[in-house]
Design a protein around this motif. Structure first.
Motif, mmCIF file in Angstrom:
data_model
loop_
_atom_site.group_PDB
_atom_site.id
_atom_site.type_symbol
_atom_site.label_atom_id
_atom_site.label_comp_id
_atom_site.label_asym_id
_atom_site.label_seq_id
_atom_site.Cartn_x
_atom_site.Cartn_y
_atom_site.Cartn_z
ATOM 1 N N ARG A 117 -14.690 19.114 7.979
ATOM 2 C CA ARG A 117 -16.134 19.199 8.477
ATOM 3 C C ARG A 117 -16.779 20.718 8.493
ATOM 4 N N ASN A 118 -15.835 21.618 7.999
ATOM 5 C CA ASN A 118 -16.352 22.877 8.126
ATOM 6 C C ASN A 118 -16.691 23.361 9.511
ATOM 7 N N ALA A 119 -15.927 23.200 10.564
ATOM 8 C CA ALA A 119 -16.148 23.420 11.785
ATOM 9 C C ALA A 119 -14.804 23.967 12.364
ATOM 10 N N VAL A 186 -19.133 18.831 17.513
ATOM 11 C CA VAL A 186 -19.267 18.819 16.240
ATOM 12 C C VAL A 186 -19.690 17.472 15.506
ATOM 13 N N VAL A 187 -19.217 16.407 15.652
ATOM 14 C CA VAL A 187 -19.523 15.248 15.609
ATOM 15 C C VAL A 187 -21.079 14.742 16.037
ATOM 16 N N PHE A 189 -23.508 17.103 16.708
ATOM 17 C CA PHE A 189 -24.353 18.014 16.145
ATOM 18 C C PHE A 189 -24.462 17.350 14.486
ATOM 19 N N GLN A 190 -23.448 17.222 13.894
ATOM 20 C CA GLN A 190 -23.411 16.616 12.289
ATOM 21 C C GLN A 190 -24.241 15.533 12.179
ATOM 22 N N ASN A 191 -23.869 14.306 13.091
ATOM 23 C CA ASN A 191 -24.811 13.292 13.128
ATOM 24 C C ASN A 191 -26.013 13.187 13.300
ATOM 25 N N ARG A 193 -28.061 15.693 12.506
ATOM 26 C CA ARG A 193 -28.797 16.477 11.293
ATOM 27 C C ARG A 193 -29.595 15.769 10.324
#
Length: 193
Positions: A117-119, A186-187, A189-191, A193
C-alpha cells in the motif's frame, strides 16, 4: 485489524477463576475467562479477511487453526480433567513458541501490507513490542520453571516477571491497536482518491 487486536488480547491475557479441587489428584481445576481458543479463532477470521491485503496472512491462518484446536482441548481438559495439567504444562512450552511465531508472522504480514500500500502502518514499533514480549515470555518460562531455575518458588521473582509480562503484552496490544487505526485511515484515504 480489530480482530487481530482482540485475538491477541485473548491470547496474551489470562483471567482464571479457580474451581473445586480435583478428587483425582493434586491439580486444581480453573476456568480461564479469556480462553486462548477464542483469540486464535479471531486470528483465523482476521487472517481470512486480510488475505487479500497480503499472502503472508495465509500461514497465520494455518497456524492459528492448529493453535485454536490445541488451546480448546487444553482449556477443556483444564476444567474437566485437571489431572492432565502436567502434560499440558509441557505442551504449553511448545505452544508459547508457536504463539510468538504467529505474532511474528502477523508483523511480517503487516510489513508486507505497508509495502503493497506504500504506507507506514507502524510495523517497526510493533516489532520492538514483540521483542519485549518475547523476552518477557521466555524469561517467565525459564525463571518460573522449577526444572530450569531454583528461584521458581520465589514470590518476588514471580510477581516481577508477571508484571513485566503484563506490561509487555499491553505494549504489544497498544502498538497493534495503533497499526489497526493507521490501516483504517490508509484504506479510507486510498479508497477516496
Amino acid at each position: 485489524m480489530k480482530r487481530l487486536f482482540w485475538g491477541f488480547f485473548f491470547i496474551l491475557f489470562d483471567f482464571s477463576v479457580p474451581l473445586a479441587p480435583s478428587p483425582f489428584g493434586t491439580w486444581d481445576a480453573s476456568l480461564n475467562l479469556l480462553p486462548d481458543f477464542v483469540g486464535f479463532g479471531l486470528l483465523v477470521s482476521a487472517s481470512m479477511r486480510l488475505a487479500g491485503e497480503s499472502p503472508l496472512f495465509h500461514p497465520v491462518h494455518q497456524w492459528s487453526i492448529g493453535l485454536c484446536i490445541y488451546s480448546a482441548l487444553a482449556w477443556f481438559c483444564n476444567i474437566f480433567f485437571p489431572s492432565l495439567s502436567p502434560l499440558f504444562s509441557l505442551l504449553n512450552v511448545a505452544a508459547l513458541i508457536l504463539e510468538l511465531d504467529v505474532a511474528w508472522l502477523v508483523i511480517e504480514a503487516i510489513a508486507n501490507v505497508e509495502m503493497r500500500r506504500n504506507a507506514e502502518l507502524g510495523s517497526i514499533p510493533l516489532r520492538a513490542a514483540w521483542k519485549a514480549l518475547a523476552i518477557c515470555a521466555v524469561l517467565s518460562l525459564v525463571l518460573l520453571s522449577p526444572v530450569f531455575f531454583p528461584l521458581a518458588g520465589d514470590s518476588v521473582v514471580a510477581v516481577c516477571l508477571t508484571v513485566a509480562l503484563f506490561l509487555a503484552g499491553l505494549f504489544f496490544l497498544v502498538r497493534l491497536w495503533r497499526v489497526g487505526k493507521e490501516y483504517e485511515e490508509v484504506v479510507a484515504f486510498q479508497n477516496n482518491r
